[in-house]
Write a protein that holds these residues in place. Sequence first.
Motif, PDB file in Angstrom:
ATOM      1  N   LEU A  60     -59.781  -3.796 -47.651  1.00 45.27           N
ATOM      2  CA  LEU A  60     -58.374  -3.811 -48.042  1.00 45.27           C
ATOM      3  C   LEU A  60     -58.114  -4.510 -49.409  1.00 45.27           C
ATOM      4  O   LEU A  60     -57.200  -3.882 -50.057  1.00 45.27           O
ATOM      5  CB  LEU A  60     -57.985  -4.748 -46.712  1.00 45.27           C
ATOM      6  CG  LEU A  60     -56.343  -4.950 -46.955  1.00 45.27           C
ATOM      7  CD1 LEU A  60     -56.023  -3.553 -47.153  1.00 45.27           C
ATOM      8  CD2 LEU A  60     -55.938  -5.745 -46.024  1.00 45.27           C
ATOM      9  N   GLU A 103     -47.604  -1.704 -47.315  1.00 42.41           N
ATOM     10  CA  GLU A 103     -48.524  -1.950 -46.205  1.00 42.41           C
ATOM     11  C   GLU A 103     -50.222  -2.738 -46.620  1.00 42.41           C
ATOM     12  O   GLU A 103     -50.337  -2.750 -45.518  1.00 42.41           O
ATOM     13  CB  GLU A 103     -49.163  -0.946 -45.783  1.00 42.41           C
ATOM     14  CG  GLU A 103     -47.788   0.141 -45.336  1.00 42.41           C
ATOM     15  CD  GLU A 103     -47.607  -1.159 -43.973  1.00 42.41           C
ATOM     16  OE1 GLU A 103     -47.633  -0.633 -43.454  1.00 42.41           O
ATOM     17  OE2 GLU A 103     -45.853  -0.439 -44.022  1.00 42.41           O
ATOM     18  N   ARG A 156     -48.755  -6.436 -46.234  1.00 46.43           N
ATOM     19  CA  ARG A 156     -49.318  -6.310 -44.661  1.00 46.43           C
ATOM     20  C   ARG A 156     -50.266  -6.529 -43.952  1.00 46.43           C
ATOM     21  O   ARG A 156     -50.207  -7.635 -42.899  1.00 46.43           O
ATOM     22  CB  ARG A 156     -47.959  -6.235 -43.888  1.00 46.43           C
ATOM     23  CG  ARG A 156     -47.735  -5.910 -42.322  1.00 46.43           C
ATOM     24  CD  ARG A 156     -46.386  -4.795 -42.068  1.00 46.43           C
ATOM     25  NE  ARG A 156     -47.229  -3.553 -41.634  1.00 46.43           N
ATOM     26  CZ  ARG A 156     -47.873  -3.568 -41.088  1.00 46.43           C
ATOM     27  NH1 ARG A 156     -48.091  -4.133 -39.331  1.00 46.43           N
ATOM     28  NH2 ARG A 156     -48.221  -2.623 -40.702  1.00 46.43           N
ATOM     29  N   LEU A 157     -51.054  -5.867 -44.090  1.00 45.99           N
ATOM     30  CA  LEU A 157     -52.126  -5.978 -43.453  1.00 45.99           C
ATOM     31  C   LEU A 157     -52.954  -7.123 -44.464  1.00 45.99           C
ATOM     32  O   LEU A 157     -53.812  -8.250 -43.299  1.00 45.99           O
ATOM     33  CB  LEU A 157     -53.105  -4.750 -43.562  1.00 45.99           C
ATOM     34  CG  LEU A 157     -52.933  -3.061 -43.525  1.00 45.99           C
ATOM     35  CD1 LEU A 157     -53.499  -2.738 -43.621  1.00 45.99           C
ATOM     36  CD2 LEU A 157     -53.150  -3.431 -41.465  1.00 45.99           C
ATOM     37  N   GLU A 158     -52.598  -7.631 -44.585  1.00 50.43           N
ATOM     38  CA  GLU A 158     -53.886  -8.683 -45.683  1.00 50.43           C
ATOM     39  C   GLU A 158     -53.320 -10.491 -45.181  1.00 50.43           C
ATOM     40  O   GLU A 158     -53.923 -10.585 -44.868  1.00 50.43           O
ATOM     41  CB  GLU A 158     -53.590  -8.820 -47.521  1.00 50.43           C
ATOM     42  CG  GLU A 158     -54.357  -9.736 -48.038  1.00 50.43           C
ATOM     43  CD  GLU A 158     -53.720  -9.554 -49.450  1.00 50.43           C
ATOM     44  OE1 GLU A 158     -55.304 -10.443 -50.390  1.00 50.43           O
ATOM     45  OE2 GLU A 158     -53.449 -10.181 -49.728  1.00 50.43           O
ATOM     46  N   LEU A 214     -52.244  -9.905 -41.870  1.00 53.35           N
ATOM     47  CA  LEU A 214     -52.689 -10.299 -40.746  1.00 53.35           C
ATOM     48  C   LEU A 214     -53.765 -10.706 -40.922  1.00 53.35           C
ATOM     49  O   LEU A 214     -54.318 -11.491 -39.749  1.00 53.35           O
ATOM     50  CB  LEU A 214     -52.329  -8.402 -40.579  1.00 53.35           C
ATOM     51  CG  LEU A 214     -53.027  -8.615 -39.210  1.00 53.35           C
ATOM     52  CD1 LEU A 214     -51.927  -9.206 -37.668  1.00 53.35           C
ATOM     53  CD2 LEU A 214     -52.796  -6.943 -38.599  1.00 53.35           C
ATOM     54  N   THR A 215     -55.005 -10.117 -41.540  1.00 51.51           N
ATOM     55  CA  THR A 215     -55.851 -10.897 -41.336  1.00 51.51           C
ATOM     56  C   THR A 215     -56.076 -12.046 -42.043  1.00 51.51           C
ATOM     57  O   THR A 215     -57.263 -13.199 -41.035  1.00 51.51           O
ATOM     58  CB  THR A 215     -57.039  -9.837 -42.463  1.00 51.51           C
ATOM     59  OG1 THR A 215     -56.615 -10.198 -44.479  1.00 51.51           O
ATOM     60  CG2 THR A 215     -56.860  -8.526 -42.438  1.00 51.51           C
ATOM     61  N   THR A 244     -46.549 -10.099 -38.072  1.00 53.01           N
ATOM     62  CA  THR A 244     -47.959 -10.398 -37.063  1.00 53.01           C
ATOM     63  C   THR A 244     -47.480 -10.918 -35.475  1.00 53.01           C
ATOM     64  O   THR A 244     -48.319 -10.525 -35.048  1.00 53.01           O
ATOM     65  CB  THR A 244     -48.786 -11.058 -37.728  1.00 53.01           C
ATOM     66  OG1 THR A 244     -48.765 -12.762 -38.158  1.00 53.01           O
ATOM     67  CG2 THR A 244     -49.783 -10.695 -38.730  1.00 53.01           C
TER      68      THR A 244
END
Length: 286
Positions: A93, A123, A126-128, A130-131, A247
């Motif tokens: 990512l 996006e 956003r995933l970062e 979340l992780t 999240t």
Amino acid sequence: IRDSPQANRTDPLNRLGIVIEFEPLVANQLLDRAFRSLILGALAAGLLMLTALFFWRATLRRESEERAMEDQRRLSTLGELSAVLAHEIRNPLASLKGHAQLLAEGTAPEGPDRKRVDRIVTEARRLEDLTTDLLDFVRTGPLDLAPVPVEEFLRGVISEAGKTPVELKMTGAPESWIFDAQRIRQVLLNLLQNAVEASPEGTAIDLVATTKGNSLVIICRDHGEGISEGDLDRIFEPFFTTRTRGTGLGLAVARRIVELHGGTLTVRSLPEGGAEFRMTLTERKS
């Protein structure tokens, strides 16, 4: 047999009168037995009710313990899976986001592809997030406990929160307290961010620090619409959120951090409107 004076005056043949008296011995005995039976029955009924109440409470306690154990097993499994996924996703990512940012720098601001590239970067971030939240949620390492000057610490957190108007009240707060400053900072930043999103624009957030017994209490109040009764019981559950974005792990992580300190994080809706988050940290040694 006793003489009857009246009989002697009226009739010589009836000079003697007979009086017979009966004492209800059997009836008294029956009444005594019935009373004793009633007392024994009442005692037996009371004992049965107490026994039933004891077993009912024991059953409820056992069911509560079983639910808690099941929740703990579920969270443990979720934590393990989340940690694996977060570690596996984070490196590719980061590469994806880095290349997308480079691509955005080389794309004309008004070009037809700029919006698509910006969407990829958004996006990826956003995933970062979340992780990062997943790793924070499963993080159980030792706390870095140290005495922290409370007022200085809180003013630093408010400064990090940006232009958010926050009214700080140090009502009976101690000069210093022992906790993990980095993790408690994470908790407070999350609470302040949620308070800002819930409050009308420009409305100040109330941040209060005080002591209650042997505990430090930090209260964060917003002036929004409050939290519905149905959401109050679920707001700290992992992945639960009432917003379209997010999240749903922020408050779950916050409560987990506070519980690692041996404290509590609770929420309630205020009668005058808004929500109040209360963090309680018990006194401890470093």
